[in-house]
Design a protein around this motif. Structure first.
Motif, PDB file in Angstrom:
ATOM      1  N   GLY A 143       0.795  -1.228   0.000  1.00  0.00           N
ATOM      2  CA  GLY A 143       0.000   0.000   0.000  1.00  0.00           C
ATOM      3  C   GLY A 143       0.819   1.265   0.000  1.00  0.00           C
ATOM      4  O   GLY A 143       0.309   2.352  -0.311  1.00  0.00           O
ATOM      5  N   ASN A 144       2.102   1.176   0.356  1.00  0.00           N
ATOM      6  CA  ASN A 144       2.972   2.359   0.385  1.00  0.00           C
ATOM      7  C   ASN A 144       3.657   2.640  -0.946  1.00  0.00           C
ATOM      8  O   ASN A 144       4.247   3.707  -1.126  1.00  0.00           O
ATOM      9  CB  ASN A 144       4.059   2.183   1.452  1.00  0.00           C
ATOM     10  CG  ASN A 144       3.533   2.392   2.862  1.00  0.00           C
ATOM     11  OD1 ASN A 144       2.421   2.878   3.048  1.00  0.00           O
ATOM     12  ND2 ASN A 144       4.317   2.007   3.855  1.00  0.00           N
ATOM     13  N   GLN A 145       3.625   1.682  -1.860  1.00  0.00           N
ATOM     14  CA  GLN A 145       4.419   1.823  -3.088  1.00  0.00           C
ATOM     15  C   GLN A 145       4.123   3.107  -3.866  1.00  0.00           C
ATOM     16  O   GLN A 145       5.061   3.767  -4.324  1.00  0.00           O
ATOM     17  CB  GLN A 145       4.248   0.573  -3.959  1.00  0.00           C
ATOM     18  CG  GLN A 145       4.905  -0.659  -3.333  1.00  0.00           C
ATOM     19  CD  GLN A 145       4.847  -1.900  -4.210  1.00  0.00           C
ATOM     20  OE1 GLN A 145       5.785  -2.683  -4.247  1.00  0.00           O
ATOM     21  NE2 GLN A 145       3.738  -2.112  -4.901  1.00  0.00           N
ATOM     22  N   PRO A 146       2.853   3.503  -4.042  1.00  0.00           N
ATOM     23  CA  PRO A 146       2.603   4.748  -4.778  1.00  0.00           C
ATOM     24  C   PRO A 146       3.219   5.970  -4.098  1.00  0.00           C
ATOM     25  O   PRO A 146       3.729   6.870  -4.776  1.00  0.00           O
ATOM     26  CB  PRO A 146       1.077   4.847  -4.795  1.00  0.00           C
ATOM     27  CG  PRO A 146       0.599   3.445  -4.588  1.00  0.00           C
ATOM     28  CD  PRO A 146       1.605   2.810  -3.687  1.00  0.00           C
ATOM     29  N   TYR A 147       3.209   5.998  -2.758  1.00  0.00           N
ATOM     30  CA  TYR A 147       3.756   7.145  -2.035  1.00  0.00           C
ATOM     31  C   TYR A 147       5.277   7.157  -2.081  1.00  0.00           C
ATOM     32  O   TYR A 147       5.899   8.215  -2.241  1.00  0.00           O
ATOM     33  CB  TYR A 147       3.264   7.114  -0.578  1.00  0.00           C
ATOM     34  CG  TYR A 147       1.770   6.968  -0.478  1.00  0.00           C
ATOM     35  CD1 TYR A 147       0.929   8.039  -0.802  1.00  0.00           C
ATOM     36  CD2 TYR A 147       1.182   5.758  -0.121  1.00  0.00           C
ATOM     37  CE1 TYR A 147      -0.451   7.901  -0.743  1.00  0.00           C
ATOM     38  CE2 TYR A 147      -0.196   5.609  -0.065  1.00  0.00           C
ATOM     39  CZ  TYR A 147      -1.007   6.690  -0.383  1.00  0.00           C
ATOM     40  OH  TYR A 147      -2.369   6.544  -0.343  1.00  0.00           O
ATOM     41  N   ASN A 199      10.596   9.105  -4.123  1.00  0.00           N
ATOM     42  CA  ASN A 199      11.786   8.886  -4.947  1.00  0.00           C
ATOM     43  C   ASN A 199      11.888   9.915  -6.069  1.00  0.00           C
ATOM     44  O   ASN A 199      12.979  10.401  -6.396  1.00  0.00           O
ATOM     45  CB  ASN A 199      11.752   7.483  -5.554  1.00  0.00           C
ATOM     46  CG  ASN A 199      12.028   6.394  -4.529  1.00  0.00           C
ATOM     47  OD1 ASN A 199      12.414   6.659  -3.396  1.00  0.00           O
ATOM     48  ND2 ASN A 199      11.817   5.149  -4.930  1.00  0.00           N
ATOM     49  N   LEU A 200      10.758  10.241  -6.675  1.00  0.00           N
ATOM     50  CA  LEU A 200      10.763  11.230  -7.757  1.00  0.00           C
ATOM     51  C   LEU A 200      11.151  12.619  -7.247  1.00  0.00           C
ATOM     52  O   LEU A 200      11.774  13.401  -7.972  1.00  0.00           O
ATOM     53  CB  LEU A 200       9.395  11.261  -8.441  1.00  0.00           C
ATOM     54  CG  LEU A 200       9.080  10.018  -9.280  1.00  0.00           C
ATOM     55  CD1 LEU A 200       7.599   9.944  -9.611  1.00  0.00           C
ATOM     56  CD2 LEU A 200       9.918  10.000 -10.565  1.00  0.00           C
ATOM     57  N   ALA A 201      10.801  12.907  -6.006  1.00  0.00           N
ATOM     58  CA  ALA A 201      11.227  14.179  -5.412  1.00  0.00           C
ATOM     59  C   ALA A 201      12.745  14.227  -5.282  1.00  0.00           C
ATOM     60  O   ALA A 201      13.361  15.292  -5.447  1.00  0.00           O
ATOM     61  CB  ALA A 201      10.572  14.366  -4.047  1.00  0.00           C
ATOM     62  N   ARG A 202      13.365  13.087  -5.020  1.00  0.00           N
ATOM     63  CA  ARG A 202      14.836  13.041  -4.952  1.00  0.00           C
ATOM     64  C   ARG A 202      15.445  13.277  -6.334  1.00  0.00           C
ATOM     65  O   ARG A 202      16.495  13.896  -6.458  1.00  0.00           O
ATOM     66  CB  ARG A 202      15.297  11.677  -4.400  1.00  0.00           C
ATOM     67  CG  ARG A 202      14.664  11.256  -3.074  1.00  0.00           C
ATOM     68  CD  ARG A 202      15.123  12.085  -1.881  1.00  0.00           C
ATOM     69  NE  ARG A 202      14.490  13.385  -1.775  1.00  0.00           N
ATOM     70  CZ  ARG A 202      13.241  13.592  -1.314  1.00  0.00           C
ATOM     71  NH1 ARG A 202      12.479  12.572  -0.977  1.00  0.00           N
ATOM     72  NH2 ARG A 202      12.774  14.825  -1.215  1.00  0.00           N
ATOM     73  N   TYR A 260       2.194  14.143 -10.182  1.00  0.00           N
ATOM     74  CA  TYR A 260       2.326  12.700  -9.964  1.00  0.00           C
ATOM     75  C   TYR A 260       1.097  12.046  -9.338  1.00  0.00           C
ATOM     76  O   TYR A 260       0.615  11.025  -9.862  1.00  0.00           O
ATOM     77  CB  TYR A 260       3.584  12.409  -9.140  1.00  0.00           C
ATOM     78  CG  TYR A 260       3.677  10.975  -8.672  1.00  0.00           C
ATOM     79  CD1 TYR A 260       4.067   9.954  -9.542  1.00  0.00           C
ATOM     80  CD2 TYR A 260       3.361  10.625  -7.356  1.00  0.00           C
ATOM     81  CE1 TYR A 260       4.139   8.634  -9.119  1.00  0.00           C
ATOM     82  CE2 TYR A 260       3.432   9.301  -6.932  1.00  0.00           C
ATOM     83  CZ  TYR A 260       3.816   8.319  -7.811  1.00  0.00           C
ATOM     84  OH  TYR A 260       3.872   7.018  -7.382  1.00  0.00           O
ATOM     85  N   PRO A 261       0.552  12.559  -8.236  1.00  0.00           N
ATOM     86  CA  PRO A 261      -0.591  11.861  -7.624  1.00  0.00           C
ATOM     87  C   PRO A 261      -1.764  11.693  -8.576  1.00  0.00           C
ATOM     88  O   PRO A 261      -2.380  10.613  -8.635  1.00  0.00           O
ATOM     89  CB  PRO A 261      -0.954  12.756  -6.430  1.00  0.00           C
ATOM     90  CG  PRO A 261       0.300  13.496  -6.108  1.00  0.00           C
ATOM     91  CD  PRO A 261       0.956  13.732  -7.434  1.00  0.00           C
ATOM     92  N   ALA A 262      -2.078  12.739  -9.340  1.00  0.00           N
ATOM     93  CA  ALA A 262      -3.206  12.659 -10.275  1.00  0.00           C
ATOM     94  C   ALA A 262      -2.914  11.694 -11.414  1.00  0.00           C
ATOM     95  O   ALA A 262      -3.794  10.938 -11.848  1.00  0.00           O
ATOM     96  CB  ALA A 262      -3.532  14.042 -10.829  1.00  0.00           C
ATOM     97  N   LEU A 263      -1.671  11.701 -11.909  1.00  0.00           N
ATOM     98  CA  LEU A 263      -1.289  10.776 -12.978  1.00  0.00           C
ATOM     99  C   LEU A 263      -1.404   9.334 -12.498  1.00  0.00           C
ATOM    100  O   LEU A 263      -1.975   8.478 -13.188  1.00  0.00           O
ATOM    101  CB  LEU A 263       0.146  11.049 -13.430  1.00  0.00           C
ATOM    102  CG  LEU A 263       0.394  12.248 -14.332  1.00  0.00           C
ATOM    103  CD1 LEU A 263       1.892  12.487 -14.487  1.00  0.00           C
ATOM    104  CD2 LEU A 263      -0.252  12.036 -15.701  1.00  0.00           C
ATOM    105  N   TYR A 264      -0.844   9.072 -11.320  1.00  0.00           N
ATOM    106  CA  TYR A 264      -0.910   7.725 -10.776  1.00  0.00           C
ATOM    107  C   TYR A 264      -2.369   7.292 -10.596  1.00  0.00           C
ATOM    108  O   TYR A 264      -2.755   6.191 -11.018  1.00  0.00           O
ATOM    109  CB  TYR A 264      -0.176   7.630  -9.430  1.00  0.00           C
ATOM    110  CG  TYR A 264      -0.554   6.372  -8.696  1.00  0.00           C
ATOM    111  CD1 TYR A 264       0.007   5.148  -9.050  1.00  0.00           C
ATOM    112  CD2 TYR A 264      -1.547   6.381  -7.707  1.00  0.00           C
ATOM    113  CE1 TYR A 264      -0.384   3.975  -8.433  1.00  0.00           C
ATOM    114  CE2 TYR A 264      -1.946   5.212  -7.088  1.00  0.00           C
ATOM    115  CZ  TYR A 264      -1.367   4.009  -7.456  1.00  0.00           C
ATOM    116  OH  TYR A 264      -1.785   2.855  -6.860  1.00  0.00           O
TER     117      TYR A 264
END
Length: 487
Positions: A290-294, A299-302, A329-333
């Motif tokens: 359940g954490n993978q999307p977050y 990671n993308l912020a890095r 990102y959240p909306a795309l995902y």
């Protein structure tokens, strides 16, 4: 004796980058290499001669005992956040032998994993065990068959040597094929230890290799960030839709290309549970299903931080541009995930209540500890047996709502169910079946179990009678299934 040409066509552009990004190193030869498994379809796709690959000379290349013409072996340098902590890394047990250009013009990395020590080994022996290499072969090929972007496995070669882990294990080398091995961690390394010019050279290489439309962009480095965000949003949604748990989503294991990489402690979820963790080292559940999307967003912020110097000369503007890109990102995902879940339920059109319909099903699945894959398989086939979920009154109520929603689609019911078949796999590489195949191969030298398993996984949407046994759930166990990194 006629020498057969394998068909390697190397054009090594990464090796033209500043030498900060790699160390030139040769694989360490092994004692007695033998071909354990060869991916015939991938070999053909790469334009390689199967007979030549199987020859002594071909196996010598796959083992690292011989360097093919045109190859320029090197170990890549990179960094990464491992479980949230930043560190210097690099290919500690892998050697990139070169970039091969296929007959269709596609450029791919050919990497030997388990090929010996490199300058980045950090005390490790640089070797790999047969079991983990066969696991990567099985799961990466299953992911490819599921239609999920992934690195591929061309071959596994046994070395005739043993390696020391908790016990003595059989050694092996895996030949990994990837669109590239560029990672978020590669850019973190460049930003931390490289010059601005070196960071720019790396970014330009990534753009030319993966995003050739960059010349149309007003800001090519912002375009790079946006494209990686888009690909990772789509990729992680696909993971969630099939119940795949990567297990070690460190920034060095997130590719710029949008391919799944590193099949160490990975596994597929049986019982639907957002807290599912398989990796023996993920004790806090950082990389739970359940954490993978977050974590993907983190990671993308890095990556965005690593590119700030290139986004704009004005630091404030650079941060604003990066944040604007990350905000997408959240909306795309969610769009990819919601579209995928609709497809799993046979829905081609979007309606406002779809999110609630999906959420209610997932809640019921979690409450009744339903098998994730087999729930959707049952909905696809209309066969409701074998799970407590299907006996629940709440499920029957939900089923009526779903049928009503299906009747509102413009397509026929048959077309809706056909859509479900295309999006709900009948079979996945279930953990107990993976272990069964590995045990037969490693302990008994019997690859027939693995061969049959791979055959069933090769077309996961076929719903063939031969796949039925692989849809069966594992025996009940008092102990949770655990996976290990293989190092």
């Amino acid at each position: 004796m006629i020498k057969l040409d394998v068909g390697w066509t190397f054009d090594n552009r990464y090796a033209r980058l500043p030498e900060r990004f790699f160390s030139r190193v040769l694989p360490t030869p092994v004692r007695a290499p033998e071909l354990a498994v060869l991916n015939r379809s991938l070999a053909a796709e790469l334009g390689l001669n199967e007979e030549a690959l199987r020859s002594d000379a071909g196996v010598a290349v796959l083992a690292g005992n011989r360097i093919p013409d045109g190859a320029e072996p090197l170990a890549q340098a990179y960094a990464g956040h491992q479980f949230g902590y930043f560190t210097m890394l690099g290919d500690g047990r892998a050697v990139l032998i070169g970039e091969h250009v296929t007959p269709s013009g596609k450029r791919v990395d050919i990497q030997l994993k388990g090929s010996g020590r490199t300058p980045y080994s950090r005390g490790g022996d640089g070797r790999a065990a047969l079991g983990p290499m066969l696991r990567e072969y099985i799961v990466s090929e299953a992911m490819h068959a599921l239609g999920i972007p992934t690195t591929r496995s061309l071959a596994v070669v046994t070395t005739g040597e043993t390696i020391r882990r908790e016990t003595e294990l059989l050694g092996a080398v895996l030949t990994r094929v990837a669109s590239s091995h560029l990672r978020v961690g590669t850019f973190q390394y460049a930003a931390q230890w490289g010059t601005k010019d070196e960071l720019r050279a790396l970014a330009d290489y990534a753009l030319e290799r993966h995003f050739p439309r960059f010349e149309e962009a007003e800001n090519r480095y912002l375009f790079l960030l946006e494209q990686v965000i888009a690909r990772q949003a789509a990729l992680i949604a696909q993971w969630q839709l099939v119940g795949f748990v990567h297990g070690v989503m460190n920034t060095d294991n997130m590719t710029i290309s949008g391919e799944t990489i590193d099949y160490g402690p990975c596994a597929f979820m049986d019982t639907y549970d957002l807290k599912t963790v398989f990796s023996s080292i993920d004790t806090e559940g950082r990389y739970a299903y359940g954490n993978q999307p977050y974590i993907g967003g983190w990671n993308l912020a890095r990556l965005a931080e690593s590119l700030l110097l290139l986004l704009d000369e004005d630091e404030e503007k650079a941060v604003a541009l990066a944040q604007e890109a990350l905000d997408q990102y959240p909306a795309l995902y969610h769009r990819h995930w919601l579209d995928g879940m609709r497809a799993k339920l046979g829905l081609a059109e979007a309606q406002e209540g779809d999110g609630g319909l999906i959420a209610d099903l997932l809640r019921l699945m979690e409450e009744h500890r339903a098998d994730y894959t087999n729930t959707f398989r049952a909905l696809t086939l209309g066969e409701y047996t074998g799970m407590a979920l299907f006996d629940a009154s709440e499920f029957r109520e939900w089923h009526e709502r779903w049928q009503t929603r299906l009747s509102q689609e413009a397509v026929s019911r048959e077309e809706a169910y056909e859509r479900m078949r295309r999006h709900n796999p009948a079979v996945i590489p279930r953990n107990h079946r993976v272990e069964e195949a590995l045990a037969a191969a490693v302990n008994c030298g019997d690859y027939s179990v693995m061969d049959r398993f791979l055959e069933a996984l090769a077309d996961p949407y076929a719903y063939s009678p031969e796949q039925a046994e692989y849809a069966e759930l594992p025996p009940l166990s008092d102990r949770p299934y655990r996976t290990f990194c293989g190092t």
